[in-house]
Structures are given as structure tokens and as C-alpha cells.
Design a protein around this motif. Structure first.
Motif, short mmCIF file in Angstrom:
data_model
loop_
_atom_site.label_atom_id
_atom_site.label_comp_id
_atom_site.label_asym_id
_atom_site.label_seq_id
_atom_site.Cartn_x
_atom_site.Cartn_y
_atom_site.Cartn_z
N MET A 37 5.77 -36.81 24.96
CA MET A 37 5.76 -36.56 26.27
C MET A 37 6.68 -37.73 27.18
N VAL A 38 7.39 -37.13 27.79
CA VAL A 38 8.84 -37.79 28.45
C VAL A 38 8.58 -38.15 29.92
N VAL A 39 8.73 -38.96 30.34
CA VAL A 39 9.04 -39.27 31.96
C VAL A 39 10.49 -39.97 31.98
N VAL A 40 11.19 -39.19 32.77
CA VAL A 40 12.79 -39.52 33.36
C VAL A 40 12.49 -39.58 34.70
N HIS A 41 12.96 -40.65 35.31
CA HIS A 41 12.97 -40.78 36.80
C HIS A 41 14.16 -39.89 37.16
N LEU A 42 13.70 -38.87 37.99
CA LEU A 42 14.56 -37.55 38.61
C LEU A 42 14.42 -37.53 40.15
N SER A 43 15.33 -37.03 40.81
CA SER A 43 15.44 -36.87 42.10
C SER A 43 14.24 -35.87 42.38
N TYR A 77 7.42 -32.56 26.03
CA TYR A 77 6.92 -32.29 27.15
C TYR A 77 7.67 -33.15 28.28
N PHE A 78 8.19 -32.77 29.10
CA PHE A 78 8.84 -33.33 30.43
C PHE A 78 8.17 -33.17 31.47
N ALA A 79 7.93 -34.33 32.31
CA ALA A 79 7.33 -34.29 33.59
C ALA A 79 8.13 -33.52 34.58
N PRO A 80 7.69 -32.79 35.31
CA PRO A 80 8.25 -32.26 36.19
C PRO A 80 8.75 -33.27 37.35
N PRO A 81 9.86 -32.67 38.26
CA PRO A 81 10.35 -33.81 39.39
C PRO A 81 9.08 -33.89 40.32
N ASP A 90 -9.41 -35.57 26.86
CA ASP A 90 -9.51 -34.45 26.02
C ASP A 90 -8.18 -33.70 25.59
N LYS A 91 -7.24 -34.52 25.60
CA LYS A 91 -5.78 -34.08 25.15
C LYS A 91 -5.26 -32.97 25.82
N HIS A 92 -5.35 -32.84 26.95
CA HIS A 92 -4.61 -31.94 27.98
C HIS A 92 -3.74 -32.81 28.96
N LEU A 93 -2.56 -32.35 29.35
CA LEU A 93 -1.69 -32.81 30.36
C LEU A 93 -1.94 -32.45 31.55
N SER A 94 -2.02 -33.32 32.63
CA SER A 94 -2.21 -33.07 34.00
C SER A 94 -1.21 -33.37 34.79
N LEU A 95 -1.00 -32.92 36.05
CA LEU A 95 0.27 -33.47 36.85
C LEU A 95 -0.69 -33.99 38.15
N SER A 96 -0.05 -34.80 38.89
CA SER A 96 -0.51 -35.42 40.08
C SER A 96 0.61 -35.60 41.07
N ILE A 97 0.24 -35.46 42.28
CA ILE A 97 1.02 -36.05 43.45
C ILE A 97 0.46 -37.06 44.12
#
Length: 192
Positions: A37-43, A77-81, A90-97
Motif C-alpha cells: 500500500m502506497v501513499v504519495v503526496h499528490l495534488s 495499491y495507490f491512494a487516490p488524490p 478485516d484486511k480491506h482498504l477504505s478511503l476517507s475525506i
């Protein structure tokens, strides 16, 4: 010393990330068993091409995360902008704002802290080049959970601020060149 078998890898990077990831990720074999799992700071206001660029270079599948996606081995897996990436127990990925952390969404700390909760000692956390201190507290959480902490050598990083902040927070971390990190990860492609 007996090491816990690694089950997952988290990577955080910022400025200089594409170059660093282009050394690490393409070196992993097609049958690599761990999820990454990868987080890169993106615009936040531009579509990211990171997953596509790395998919073209890697043997592994590389893609942007979709909310509630189950984690599978051999996938990057890349985090979206503009979304935090979280690992659920439970070994799932979730997205948050949720609010940005260290002026960043996605935040490396958020990924690392939630992954440490989910994987504990079976997690490898890696902080690469970047110009903030994001990732330092997350890497500390990885260490506190018994996981393995790797940091790109600050003197070899495109921008040393982020790896140095991680090293200041986690002096027990292993500090390596990108080539050494690559070799370390390749060794994890077979059971210990």
C-alpha cells in the motif's frame, strides 16, 4: 533473532517519489506474495498517473484503491488524490475525506497507523524521500506494533526532510539505500 513473517508493506513518499518507487517496485518478481500500500503526496485537484506509470514498469498489478476493496497479495495499491487510505482490521482498504494531516490528504501517517493496527508485527513500513514530516508518527506506530521500519538514507534521498524526520522519530529503524531496501523486500518474497 526470529523475525515475524511479513504479511504486508506500506510505503510513504513525497517529492522524488516516482524516481524512488521506479527503483523499488519494478524489482519485485511477478509472484511476490505481499500486498503493498502506497501513499504519495499528490495534488488534490489533478488526476494521478502514478499507478499507470508504475504498472507499465512492474511485474505486479499496480492500481488506485477503490473504497472497501479487499487486500490481495502481489498487488500495489495507490491512494487516490485527495483521499486518505486506511487499512481496516478485516484486511480491506477504505478511503476517507477526513481533514488533511500535515497538510496532506492522503496522509502517510494515516495509512501507517491503520496498517499497524491491522497487521501488527507482520507489517513492514518504509519512508522514502519527501519534504515534510508526514510518515514519522506513522512509522513510530509500526515500530510500537512490533513491525519493521525501513527508512531511505536521508543523504541519498531526493529531498531528505521526510526520511530524516522518520529517523528522528524512530532511531531504531533500519536506514538503507534504495538498492538495499529493494534487496530486503526481495528476500521477503520467500517464507522466512
Amino acid at each position: 533473532m526470529t523475525a515475524t513473517q511479513a504479511e504486508a508493506i506500506v510505503i510513504g513518499a513525497s517529492a522524488g517519489a516516482l524516481e524512488a518507487l521506479s527503483i523499488l517496485l519494478p524489482a519485485l518478481p511477478q509472484d511476490y506474495p505481499l500486498p503493498i500500500m502506497v501513499v504519495v503526496h499528490l495534488s488534490p485537484d489533478r488526476e494521478s498517473m502514478l499507478a499507470e506509470l508504475l504498472r507499465a514498469k512492474c511485474s505486479l498489478d499496480a492500481r488506485e484503491v477503490e473504497d472497501k476493496e479487499p487486500i490481495q497479495g502481489g498487488t500495489i495499491y495507490f491512494a487516490p488524490p485527495d483521499y486518505h487510505l486506511l487499512v481496516e482490521v478485516d484486511k480491506h482498504l477504505s478511503l476517507s475525506i477526513e481533514e488533511p494531516v500535515h497538510h496532506s490528504r492522503p496522509s502517510i501517517d494515516v495509512l501507517f497507523e491503520t496498517a499497524a493496527d491491522a497487521y501488527g508485527a507482520a507489517l513492514i513500513g518504509i519512508v522514502l524521500t519527501g519534504a515534510s514530516n508526514d510518515g514519522s508518527q506513522g512509522l513510530k506506530a509500526v515500530v510500537s506494533a512490533g513491525g519493521t521500519a525501513l527508512i531511505q538514507r536521508p543523504d541519498l534521498a531526493y529531498i531528505p526532510t521526510m526520511p530524516q524526520a522518520a529517523l528522528d522519530a524512530c532511531p531504531e529503524a533500519q536506514v538503507m539505500s534504495l538498492e538495499q531496501i529493494t534487496a530486503y523486500l526481495q528476500e521477503r518474497s520467500t517464507p522466512l
